[in-house]
Scaffold this active site. Sequence first.
Site, PDB file in Angstrom:
ATOM      1  N   PRO A  10       0.859  -1.187   0.000  1.00 21.23           N
ATOM      2  CA  PRO A  10       0.000   0.000   0.000  1.00 21.23           C
ATOM      3  C   PRO A  10       0.895   1.236   0.000  1.00 21.23           C
ATOM      4  O   PRO A  10       1.945   1.247   0.639  1.00 21.23           O
ATOM      5  CB  PRO A  10      -0.755  -0.082   1.332  1.00 21.23           C
ATOM      6  CG  PRO A  10      -0.282  -1.306   2.030  1.00 21.23           C
ATOM      7  CD  PRO A  10       0.952  -1.785   1.344  1.00 21.23           C
ATOM      8  N   ASP A 114       5.459   0.509   2.469  1.00 27.59           N
ATOM      9  CA  ASP A 114       6.494   1.217   1.703  1.00 27.59           C
ATOM     10  C   ASP A 114       7.552   1.876   2.583  1.00 27.59           C
ATOM     11  O   ASP A 114       8.594   2.289   2.082  1.00 27.59           O
ATOM     12  CB  ASP A 114       5.860   2.239   0.739  1.00 27.59           C
ATOM     13  CG  ASP A 114       5.083   3.345   1.429  1.00 27.59           C
ATOM     14  OD1 ASP A 114       4.962   3.333   2.672  1.00 27.59           O
ATOM     15  OD2 ASP A 114       4.588   4.245   0.710  1.00 27.59           O
ATOM     16  N   ASP A 115       7.294   1.994   3.886  1.00 32.11           N
ATOM     17  CA  ASP A 115       8.280   2.706   4.713  1.00 32.11           C
ATOM     18  C   ASP A 115       9.257   1.796   5.462  1.00 32.11           C
ATOM     19  O   ASP A 115      10.204   2.276   6.077  1.00 32.11           O
ATOM     20  CB  ASP A 115       7.562   3.638   5.700  1.00 32.11           C
ATOM     21  CG  ASP A 115       6.603   2.895   6.620  1.00 32.11           C
ATOM     22  OD1 ASP A 115       6.155   1.785   6.246  1.00 32.11           O
ATOM     23  OD2 ASP A 115       6.305   3.424   7.698  1.00 32.11           O
ATOM     24  N   GLU A 201      -2.993  -7.693  11.868  1.00 32.37           N
ATOM     25  CA  GLU A 201      -2.305  -8.933  11.482  1.00 32.37           C
ATOM     26  C   GLU A 201      -3.116 -10.138  11.969  1.00 32.37           C
ATOM     27  O   GLU A 201      -3.367 -11.091  11.230  1.00 32.37           O
ATOM     28  CB  GLU A 201      -0.889  -8.983  12.069  1.00 32.37           C
ATOM     29  CG  GLU A 201       0.052  -7.897  11.558  1.00 32.37           C
ATOM     30  CD  GLU A 201      -0.077  -6.554  12.286  1.00 32.37           C
ATOM     31  OE1 GLU A 201      -0.994  -6.421  13.131  1.00 32.37           O
ATOM     32  OE2 GLU A 201       0.722  -5.650  11.994  1.00 32.37           O
TER      33      GLU A 201
HETATM   34  N1  UDP Z   1      -0.822   3.990   3.966  1.00 36.23           N
HETATM   35  C1  UDP Z   1      -1.855   4.237   3.080  1.00 36.23           C
HETATM   36  N2  UDP Z   1      -2.723   5.278   3.344  1.00 36.23           N
HETATM   37  C2  UDP Z   1      -2.596   6.097   4.450  1.00 36.23           C
HETATM   38  C3  UDP Z   1      -1.552   5.816   5.352  1.00 36.23           C
HETATM   39  C4  UDP Z   1      -0.692   4.756   5.092  1.00 36.23           C
HETATM   40  O1  UDP Z   1      -1.979   3.542   2.075  1.00 36.23           O
HETATM   41  O2  UDP Z   1      -3.396   7.013   4.623  1.00 36.23           O
HETATM   42  C5  UDP Z   1       0.111   2.879   3.698  1.00 36.23           C
HETATM   43  C6  UDP Z   1       1.578   3.253   3.906  1.00 36.23           C
HETATM   44  O3  UDP Z   1       2.141   3.762   2.708  1.00 36.23           O
HETATM   45  C7  UDP Z   1       2.190   1.937   4.328  1.00 36.23           C
HETATM   46  C8  UDP Z   1       1.038   1.221   5.044  1.00 36.23           C
HETATM   47  O4  UDP Z   1      -0.160   1.845   4.602  1.00 36.23           O
HETATM   48  O5  UDP Z   1       2.611   1.171   3.220  1.00 36.23           O
HETATM   49  C9  UDP Z   1       1.139   1.314   6.559  1.00 36.23           C
HETATM   50  O6  UDP Z   1       1.128   2.674   6.945  1.00 36.23           O
HETATM   51  P1  UDP Z   1       2.148   3.263   8.033  1.00 36.23           P
HETATM   52  O7  UDP Z   1       3.532   2.903   7.654  1.00 36.23           O
HETATM   53  O8  UDP Z   1       1.834   4.717   8.205  1.00 36.23           O
HETATM   54  O9  UDP Z   1       1.692   2.470   9.328  1.00 36.23           O
HETATM   55  P2  UDP Z   1       2.557   2.079  10.599  1.00 36.23           P
HETATM   56  O10 UDP Z   1       3.833   1.460  10.115  1.00 36.23           O
HETATM   57  O11 UDP Z   1       2.797   3.356  11.322  1.00 36.23           O
HETATM   58  O12 UDP Z   1       1.671   1.124  11.299  1.00 36.23           O
HETATM   59 MN    MN Z   2       5.110   1.932   8.677  1.00 38.67          MN
END
Ligand code: UDP
Ligand code: MN
Length: 251
Positions: A10, A114-115, A201
């Site tokens: 995502p 993606d992060d 999950e």
């Molecule tokens: N993401 C998305 N829409 C949003 C926020 C996040 O598609 O409004 C995607 C983001 O790019 C990532 C995944 O959802 O691939 C998880 O988001 P994030 O990393 O912010 O979550 P965390 O790691 O903090 O749980």
């Molecule tokens: Mn994340």
Amino acid sequence: NLPTVFVITPTFKRFVQKAELTRVYQALKPVKNLHWIVVEDAVNKTDLVANFLKTSGLKYTHLNVRTPDILRRHRNELRRMKPRGVVQRNLGIQWLRENINPHKVSGVIYFADDDNTYDSKIFDEMRWIQRVGVWPVAFTGAVRWAGPLCKNGKVVGFHAKWGRFRPFPIDMAAFAVNLKKLLIDFPNATFVAVEQPGMLESSLLSQITKVEELEPVTPNCSKVYVWHTRTETPKDSILGERQLIKKGMPS
Ligand code: UDP
Ligand code: MN
């Protein structure tokens, strides 16, 4: 015949998006038989992602679906109360169900945000998973690394400081699922967005497996190949520069 690794990512528009996609792409690049399914959280596909994928040289599918308002975080809501990327991951699974014949194609499905930061080695480890495979991920669960504790090819417990109440106390990046599991055995299983932090999950895993059935990889959960990194938002001073991004400018 090398099983295919289907990676569902995502992603959404923000300043650091291209940097994030570049880091993930560089980890995927050297991996054989990999298919990247990138799902934009957007009403329309963006040129940035379309061009990025086109020039990547990777095998990919580009999808989009905007997170519905009820699942979006409102201004005064805590970040962790709304799971992110839920409908995007589910669309990725749906695309596989509609386009891949699991009787002809063998492989695994992995949900790669993606992060995060990925060592390419993880993809060759997960490729051979028969059911649901698991491994540790760094910087989650309020510890240096969190995830399964494994002994002789079995999961014997979990390491985490936060979220131990969860049926599967592991991160999204800590598991991969055999294609047949989600396409043949459990053709209706999806992620369910509940308002309890950390349950996403478990919402999928509890529909398709039991802790006793998990397969340790890396091997035996011995190595960290995935880091739950999070990218800092660039300083406010550049937020006003949007108008400078014109044709002919670096992008
Ligand atoms: N993401 C998305 N829409 C949003 C926020 C996040 O598609 O409004 C995607 C983001 O790019 C990532 C995944 O959802 O691939 C998880 O988001 P994030 O990393 O912010 O979550 P965390 O790691 O903090 O749980
Ligand atoms: Mn994340």
